[in-house]
Design an enzyme around this catalytic site. Structure first.
Site: not given
Ligand SMILES: NC(=O)c1ccc[n+]([C@@H]2O[C@H](COP(=O)([O-])OP(=O)(O)OC[C@H]3O[C@@H](n4cnc5c(N)ncnc54)[C@H](O)[C@@H]3O)[C@@H](O)[C@H]2O)c1
Length: 350
Positions: A274, A36, A80, A125-127, A151, A155, A84
């Protein structure tokens, strides 16, 4: 029953994934391990709080004892949890390395010490491929990594740990490399929710540089369906791109959002870009198409459904738009907005 340990399940994609899993798989039991952070929102999973198949554990994936205990009970792990947000990674790279690299290592270490685990799905991620322009060949899974932000470098580091654990310990890990997700419950710091909620409040919409950075917008429900498929039918040891072929420049996305909300395009402000901002990502998703997955939402439907959700769930994002967010917003956009160029006249140079 099968037990799914989901890390970061209170965030955007994780919460959508958990809601889908419990809805679609009656035999699923879910443990959600989430720290959280500012990005984790308990309201995302309010609807399943009383569900006996769901358990929330408040904790850090870097906590080796806790993670080891939880992994012992799991048949599947879906990872997940991460820092992010690219913009924030430029402000404080350390927390990204801690969670995205060390946290992933902690989870993998626990996973290799259990015999019960069937699959680990790591969300990359695609990044990790770095900048890919429209004229370039789309990225395939065997392409080298070329991350350019703290970031994406974090990843890539987490994913390289997965590769090592596949090769060295034979762990049944599957890697997903999704495009930019949009949809319900995405934090308002991210581009589409920021445009939408600012527009709903008649506030200026900051667009980096010339707004021509291209992203593939994947609707989160399509993504979660792909993840479920990979978890159960993907080949262990393999990585899969997940794209929707909804590539559009940021400016076009902002214009569509304003048009849908019947707000003036004059809310757009071009602000200083950025540093190291990738101009585009392009995925070749043939490999996951071969498993029978295809996205159900095109670009227009993806943005429309997302905007509609924010329109109907004002309570959700107004709670998130708190003092902490205002501080971040001021730091990221305060000076930029003060020096911005207006729409459509001058687009400031990168
Ligand atoms: N959102 C996108 O467009 C996207 C695209 C490609 C990949 N991703 C990947 O998908 C995953 C989820 O992305 P999202 O957008 O839902 O991210 P988000 O930031 O909405 O959620 C991340 C969650 O991880 C929890 N968290 C963070 N650090 C933590 C820790 N040390 N221990 C436990 N929980 C922790 C946070 O509290 C949060 O609930 C990530 O790994 C992100 O890199 C996201």
């Amino acid at each position: 029953m099968a037990t799914y340990l989901v890390t970061g399940g209170s965030g955007f994609i994780g919460s959508n994934f958990i809601l889908r899993l419990l809805r679609e798989r009656p035999d699923a039991r879910v443990i959600n391990l989430d720290k959280l952070t500012y990005a984790g929102n308990p309201a995302n999973l309010r609807d399943i709080e009383g569900d006996e198949r769901y358990r929330f554990v408040h904790g850090d994936i870097c906590d080796a004892h806790l993670v080891k205990d939880l992994v012992q009970d799991a048949d599947y792990v879906v990872h997940f949890a991460a820092e992010s947000h690219v913009d924030r990674s430029l402000m404080e790279p350390g927390s990204f390395i801690q969670t995205d690299v060390f946290g992933t290592y902690t989870l993998l270490e626990a996973a290799r010490q259990t015999r019960r685990l069937r699959r680990v799905l790591h969300i990359s991620t695609d990044e990790v491929y770095g900048e890919v322009l429209p004229e370039d060949t789309p990225s395939v899974e065997t392409d080298p990594f070329n991350p350019r932000s703290p970031y994406s470098a974090s990843k890539a580091g987490g994913e390289m740990q997965c590769r090592a654990y596949i090769e060295t310990y034979g762990l049944p890990i599957i890697v997903a490399r999704p495009a930019n997700n949009v949809g319900p419950r995405q934090h308002i710091e991210k581009f589409v929710p920021l445009c939408t909620t600012n527009a709903l409040n008649d506030q200026p919409i900051p667009i980096y540089g010339d707004g021509q950075q291209v992203r593939d917008r994947l609707f989160v429900e399509d993504h979660c369906e792909a993840l479920d498929l990979l978890l159960h039918e993907g080949e262990p040891g393999e990585a899969y791109n997940i794209g929707a072929d909804n590539q559009r420049p940021n400016l076009e996305v902002a214009e569509l959002i304003l048009d849908l909300l019947e707000k003036p395009r004059s809310l757009i402000r071009f602000v200083e870009d950025r540093t190291g901002h990738d101009r585009g990502y392009f995925l070749d998703s043939a490999k996951i198409h071969g498993l029978g997955w295809a996205p159900k939402h095109n670009f227009q439907q993806t943005i429309e459904r997302t905007v509609k959700w924010y329109l109907q769930n004002r309570w959700w994002w107004e709670e998130v738009r708190d003092e902490r967010f205002a501080e971040y917003y001021e730091q990221q956009y305060g000076k930029r907005l003060a020096e911005a160029t207006t729409y459509p006249s001058g687009k400031i140079a990168n």
